[in-house]
Write a protein that holds these residues in place. Sequence first.
Motif, PDB file in Angstrom:
ATOM      1  N   THR A   1      -2.563   8.985   9.861  1.00 24.22           N
ATOM      2  CA  THR A   1      -2.910   9.266  11.296  1.00 24.22           C
ATOM      3  C   THR A   1      -1.850  10.231  11.715  1.00 24.22           C
ATOM      4  O   THR A   1      -0.847   9.909  11.467  1.00 24.22           O
ATOM      5  CB  THR A   1      -2.766   7.645  11.907  1.00 24.22           C
TER       6      THR A   1
ATOM      7  N   THR B   1       5.968  -0.145  10.934  1.00 23.68           N
ATOM      8  CA  THR B   1       4.999  -0.156   9.715  1.00 23.68           C
ATOM      9  C   THR B   1       5.557  -0.433   8.512  1.00 23.68           C
ATOM     10  O   THR B   1       5.451  -1.635   7.728  1.00 23.68           O
ATOM     11  CB  THR B   1       4.232   1.068   9.639  1.00 23.68           C
TER      12      THR B   1
ATOM     13  N   TRP C   1      -5.243  -3.227   8.218  1.00 22.12           N
ATOM     14  CA  TRP C   1      -4.022  -2.565   9.322  1.00 22.12           C
ATOM     15  C   TRP C   1      -5.160  -1.735  10.523  1.00 22.12           C
ATOM     16  O   TRP C   1      -6.068  -1.130  10.144  1.00 22.12           O
ATOM     17  CB  TRP C   1      -3.380  -1.695   8.947  1.00 22.12           C
ATOM     18  N   GLN C   2      -4.968  -2.166  11.804  1.00 23.19           N
ATOM     19  CA  GLN C   2      -5.575  -1.662  12.772  1.00 23.19           C
ATOM     20  C   GLN C   2      -5.138  -0.132  13.119  1.00 23.19           C
ATOM     21  O   GLN C   2      -4.080   0.208  13.296  1.00 23.19           O
ATOM     22  CB  GLN C   2      -5.212  -2.412  14.220  1.00 23.19           C
ATOM     23  N   VAL C   3      -6.197   0.707  13.047  1.00 24.42           N
ATOM     24  CA  VAL C   3      -5.933   1.996  13.242  1.00 24.42           C
ATOM     25  C   VAL C   3      -6.144   2.565  14.803  1.00 24.42           C
ATOM     26  O   VAL C   3      -5.359   3.261  15.304  1.00 24.42           O
ATOM     27  CB  VAL C   3      -6.880   3.106  12.546  1.00 24.42           C
TER      28      VAL C   3
ATOM     29  N   PRO D   1       0.865  -1.182   0.034  1.00 27.46           N
ATOM     30  CA  PRO D   1       0.114   0.051  -0.112  1.00 27.46           C
ATOM     31  C   PRO D   1       0.769   1.160  -0.041  1.00 27.46           C
ATOM     32  O   PRO D   1       2.033   1.440   0.105  1.00 27.46           O
ATOM     33  CB  PRO D   1      -0.693  -0.037   1.399  1.00 27.46           C
TER      34      PRO D   1
ATOM     35  N   ARG E   1     -12.335   9.508  15.050  1.00 30.00           N
ATOM     36  CA  ARG E   1     -11.184   9.871  14.712  1.00 30.00           C
ATOM     37  C   ARG E   1      -9.814   9.893  15.847  1.00 30.00           C
ATOM     38  O   ARG E   1      -8.822   9.528  15.627  1.00 30.00           O
ATOM     39  CB  ARG E   1     -10.769  11.530  14.050  1.00 30.00           C
ATOM     40  N   HIS E   2     -10.197  10.203  17.130  1.00 25.88           N
ATOM     41  CA  HIS E   2      -9.534  10.072  18.215  1.00 25.88           C
ATOM     42  C   HIS E   2      -9.483   8.862  18.977  1.00 25.88           C
ATOM     43  O   HIS E   2      -8.659   8.908  19.942  1.00 25.88           O
ATOM     44  CB  HIS E   2      -9.722  11.731  19.113  1.00 25.88           C
TER      45      HIS E   2
ATOM     46  N   LYS F   1      -9.858  10.538  -6.778  1.00 27.93           N
ATOM     47  CA  LYS F   1     -10.210   9.074  -6.650  1.00 27.93           C
ATOM     48  C   LYS F   1     -10.408   8.425  -7.836  1.00 27.93           C
ATOM     49  O   LYS F   1     -10.844   9.077  -8.995  1.00 27.93           O
ATOM     50  CB  LYS F   1     -11.595   9.073  -5.968  1.00 27.93           C
TER      51      LYS F   1
ATOM     52  N   GLU G   1      -8.409  -0.529   9.123  1.00 30.33           N
ATOM     53  CA  GLU G   1      -8.367   0.188   7.621  1.00 30.33           C
ATOM     54  C   GLU G   1      -9.164  -0.821   6.716  1.00 30.33           C
ATOM     55  O   GLU G   1      -8.769  -1.926   6.925  1.00 30.33           O
ATOM     56  CB  GLU G   1      -6.772   0.400   7.131  1.00 30.33           C
TER      57      GLU G   1
ATOM     58  N   LEU H   1      -2.347   1.724  14.618  1.00 28.47           N
ATOM     59  CA  LEU H   1      -1.586   2.809  14.232  1.00 28.47           C
ATOM     60  C   LEU H   1      -1.451   3.854  15.107  1.00 28.47           C
ATOM     61  O   LEU H   1      -0.548   4.415  15.529  1.00 28.47           O
ATOM     62  CB  LEU H   1      -1.964   3.452  12.903  1.00 28.47           C
TER      63      LEU H   1
ATOM     64  N   VAL I   1      -5.066  11.907  15.823  1.00 28.63           N
ATOM     65  CA  VAL I   1      -6.153  11.879  15.067  1.00 28.63           C
ATOM     66  C   VAL I   1      -5.982  11.111  13.803  1.00 28.63           C
ATOM     67  O   VAL I   1      -4.973  11.255  13.148  1.00 28.63           O
ATOM     68  CB  VAL I   1      -6.691  13.358  14.836  1.00 28.63           C
ATOM     69  N   SER I   2      -7.032  10.475  13.474  1.00 31.16           N
ATOM     70  CA  SER I   2      -6.999   9.752  12.087  1.00 31.16           C
ATOM     71  C   SER I   2      -7.778  10.396  11.004  1.00 31.16           C
ATOM     72  O   SER I   2      -8.914  10.901  11.404  1.00 31.16           O
ATOM     73  CB  SER I   2      -7.412   8.376  12.227  1.00 31.16           C
ATOM     74  N   HIS I   3      -7.411  10.273   9.667  1.00 31.44           N
ATOM     75  CA  HIS I   3      -8.205  11.255   8.780  1.00 31.44           C
ATOM     76  C   HIS I   3      -8.219  10.097   7.593  1.00 31.44           C
ATOM     77  O   HIS I   3      -7.042   9.817   7.236  1.00 31.44           O
ATOM     78  CB  HIS I   3      -7.570  12.323   8.566  1.00 31.44           C
ATOM     79  N   SER I   4      -9.220  10.020   6.713  1.00 28.48           N
ATOM     80  CA  SER I   4      -9.193   9.527   5.480  1.00 28.48           C
ATOM     81  C   SER I   4      -8.248  10.408   4.546  1.00 28.48           C
ATOM     82  O   SER I   4      -8.410  11.719   4.721  1.00 28.48           O
ATOM     83  CB  SER I   4     -10.555   8.974   4.637  1.00 28.48           C
TER      84      SER I   4
ATOM     85  N   LEU J   1      -0.893   5.543   5.610  1.00 34.16           N
ATOM     86  CA  LEU J   1      -0.897   4.017   5.194  1.00 34.16           C
ATOM     87  C   LEU J   1      -2.259   3.694   4.313  1.00 34.16           C
ATOM     88  O   LEU J   1      -3.339   4.054   4.800  1.00 34.16           O
ATOM     89  CB  LEU J   1      -0.819   3.416   6.396  1.00 34.16           C
ATOM     90  N   ASN J   2      -1.997   3.457   3.123  1.00 33.93           N
ATOM     91  CA  ASN J   2      -3.063   3.326   2.152  1.00 33.93           C
ATOM     92  C   ASN J   2      -4.000   4.475   2.132  1.00 33.93           C
ATOM     93  O   ASN J   2      -3.691   5.601   1.785  1.00 33.93           O
ATOM     94  CB  ASN J   2      -3.961   1.933   2.882  1.00 33.93           C
ATOM     95  N   LYS J   3      -5.280   4.316   2.489  1.00 33.97           N
ATOM     96  CA  LYS J   3      -5.947   5.544   2.453  1.00 33.97           C
ATOM     97  C   LYS J   3      -6.218   6.425   3.756  1.00 33.97           C
ATOM     98  O   LYS J   3      -7.145   7.068   3.801  1.00 33.97           O
ATOM     99  CB  LYS J   3      -7.472   5.106   1.953  1.00 33.97           C
ATOM    100  N   GLN J   4      -5.319   6.007   4.811  1.00 33.99           N
ATOM    101  CA  GLN J   4      -5.627   6.770   6.049  1.00 33.99           C
ATOM    102  C   GLN J   4      -4.514   7.404   6.370  1.00 33.99           C
ATOM    103  O   GLN J   4      -3.196   6.888   6.410  1.00 33.99           O
ATOM    104  CB  GLN J   4      -5.799   5.605   7.325  1.00 33.99           C
TER     105      GLN J   4
END
Lengths: 298, 625
Positions: free
Chosen positions: A167, A114, B509-511, A78, B546-547, A298, B504, A130, A232-235, A162-165
């Motif tokens: 963090t 990773t 993959w674990q976020v 990825p 997200r958090h 996309k 994910e 992650l 925080v994670s975000h696409s 990582l891929n589409k995310q």
Amino acid sequence: MSALKNFFERIIKREKTLPPESVKTAPLDPSSLEPSWHLDEQQTIAVGAAQSTGIERDHNEDTLFVLLSNATTDNSLPDFGLFVVADGMGGHRAGEVASAISVRTTARLLIEATFLKLLENENPTNQLPLQELIRQALEEANESVVERVPGGGTTLTAALLLNKQITIGHVGDSRAYIINDGRSDVITRDHSLVERLIELGQLSPEEAASYPQRNVLYRAIGQGANLEVDIVSHSIPYGGYLFLCSDGLWGVVPDHEIRRIIYKSGHPQAACEELVRAANAAGGPDNISAVLVGFPPK
Amino acid sequence: MTMRRTTRALDNQTEGLERLQPGTTLQDRYLILGVLGSGGMSSVYKGRDLHFPNVTKLVAIKEMTSMLTDQTMYEMVVTNFEREADLLATLSHPSIPRIYDYYTDRNSLYLVMEFIDGKDLEAILHETDDFLPVEQVINWAIDLCDVLSYLHNHKPEPLVFRDMKPSNVMVDQHDQIRLIDFGIARVFQPGQKGTMIGTEGYSPPEQYRGEASPAGDIYALGATLHHLLTRRDPRIEPPFSFSERPIREINPNVSPEFEAIINTSLDYDPKKRYASAEALKQALLSAVKETGILIRPRTAEIRAHEDDVKELWSFECEDEIRGSPILYQDMIFIGCYDNNLYALDAQTGEFLWKYATDGGITGRPAAEDGVIFVGSEDHRLHAITARSGSLVWTYYTEGPVRSSPMLSHGHIFFGSDDAYLHVVNSLNGRRVWRAEASAPIWSTPLIHEERVYFGCESGDFYCYDFRGEMKWRKKVKRAVTSSPITHDGLVYFGSKDWTLYALEVENGWQVWRFRMGGPTISTPSTSEDKIFIGCGDNNIYAVHARHAREVWRFSTEHQVTGSPTVFEDSLYCGSVDGFLYCLDIRSGRLRWRFRTEGPITGSPAIAEDRLYIGSNDHKVYALLT
């Protein structure tokens, strides 16, 4: 019990001058007015980075880190990226050492946990989440700075793609933005005391300008045995950008100007160079760091 | 160049502190038994004082080893350490630990203190899931006012503690409050939190200007009480944001009087806080007197809400309703443990028809093109016409079907106890493919971007593509009965291992993961960047997508095995306590609840102002919300 924690002494002050009243940008070079590179036409992620000591400082305490893997030939690998901005602080050389050590520690731990696993083709689903990996990495960076660089500290904003995310682990007042559809959102929170007091209406922006502790961060790497990290994670923003920068940039170039330069400049590298030029043209009061990641549509 | 030199020099120090091993004796007197904590430049050990050979006298020994090479800084550290030791030695209060000894040895400084056998308040918060009893918190508050009064009235100069927070307050084995960490005992905190600027989150605003005053301790005590009562850690919130988290909105057990006292203590302006710790204590005592009881009966508050919802109709089946209804073509379809699938008129609740299978129905039916699909414990998936309830086809598996069918692209996806995920053509009931799992599949598959996701009872979670090829698999510790959902590139599901997972979607993959207080089989739902899930610990949780932080939790009176459903800004969820709850999705506050006579294990179907839910009391209810 004044001896106990002389907190005043422990507050890390960063020498900073105020942003100039008006922001001027350098005239654009004609070739950058009509960029030949367009994000909309891309199929892979593109990255740019630029840095400058600024006009008023004599040495650079910021540290940048950029790693991008676009493995288009092998679909089992990825997209991976690690982007870090750290803005060091502290007397003598402590600031630059703190930001460098933090970035090294963070990058080493995250890449081991990773990227190397991905290259080894290990089943990634047995890894730690992650968000926990990033938290551990920043905590370890913090421990290194506490132990090795007394009096030093740093902000740290690390974005792992990582891929589409994406963090992000974040401490301090460097920033991460998501820029898409002509708008920009700051997805990190500045851990700046003055910002917080202004937010609460306890300090007016004018008062803030003369506030003695205006550069105090209420959270930074290297400021204590333990650290609370924002995660925080975000696409990923399809057809948009992830932008990281130190306050030497966002403090002097307004958000709408950042957006304008990014959309105008074409390739992220050209955009970063132009952004740094703009910050210097506005006085360059502090070290400037910028990382821009462009995502294909996309 | 400078950079490189520095780094090389630092590399020699990577080993860090060397800890004393158990069995080591210091000063021929203190036998090291183990490590209590460490951080930064110091460690704290549990030790035994060998001058008392006939009894076991335990002590806490703090060792500070400096690696600082800068002589000035080193001297400053030593001076501070000594000054603090001297100061502590002069204090005498039952809530303050005693100092026995102080010495230096080579490069290290040692402080020998009373060993406190107990837990700090932060650990107590960590170990509990529910709100702490308000009366207990008030008692601690009153004791803390006493010890702060002692410090603030110290002669010749008042002492300011400056670091009041849950981890600096211990409760010993006699239920006595003990204030630890006078700058020295810091490493006692098991959580190891805190920064050098006081402790972020608990420190008053003026402390950032370098002002330390008794009023600052009162603020920090208010912050500590706020944290204890709301369970919201101020260190992960913006500074001075307590007013954004009103205590009674989070914890309705707290009386308005007590809330007002804490708010006064937390005033931004030191002059508007209580003038002294004694004044705060008096306020607490008079609140106790005035209110008589500090704990408001919560049920009274709830009962008022029960009128907010009206029952339109109910319909009684012959056995428990464990599954969930669907609303389709103005009809309600619901399976029952009496083996029947019922069709009811959605407006009136009038019985239209029933279709008998040969086993209990526990899942939720699905509908498409005038046909209802439902799995049964008779090992079959049944396709029945919606209008008349006549059979179209059935499909056999090798085990009971408890998973609910999911429709996509003319195919039906569902799991069976035969440990296969079956994919069946919805027109003719013929198998298209099936995918093997390691155990029975009770979860409902999720279809997302030409992939199918499902969990099974051994804890394996799978992602297959539409051709039946496995893309990835994730193993968790216990069964995944909870059904997955997806939101913004992540797939979410709960497990009986007490965890809510976020993976994910593309490679698994674990976020993040979020730990709850019990196992869950509830299926999450999402809205406004929050993930909602019920849990066997009786709670309904809202977790930030997200958090991964808890936004709120709502406690019901029994396990929550049903799945929350979000409609507009309300969350609807049943509990084994028999109630259907309606909560505000932003705050988790109760809007109303509706009582049934048996556990609710399914989830509701909602359309406009109507809500339909089945209960183990054999009934289907239609409510006007």
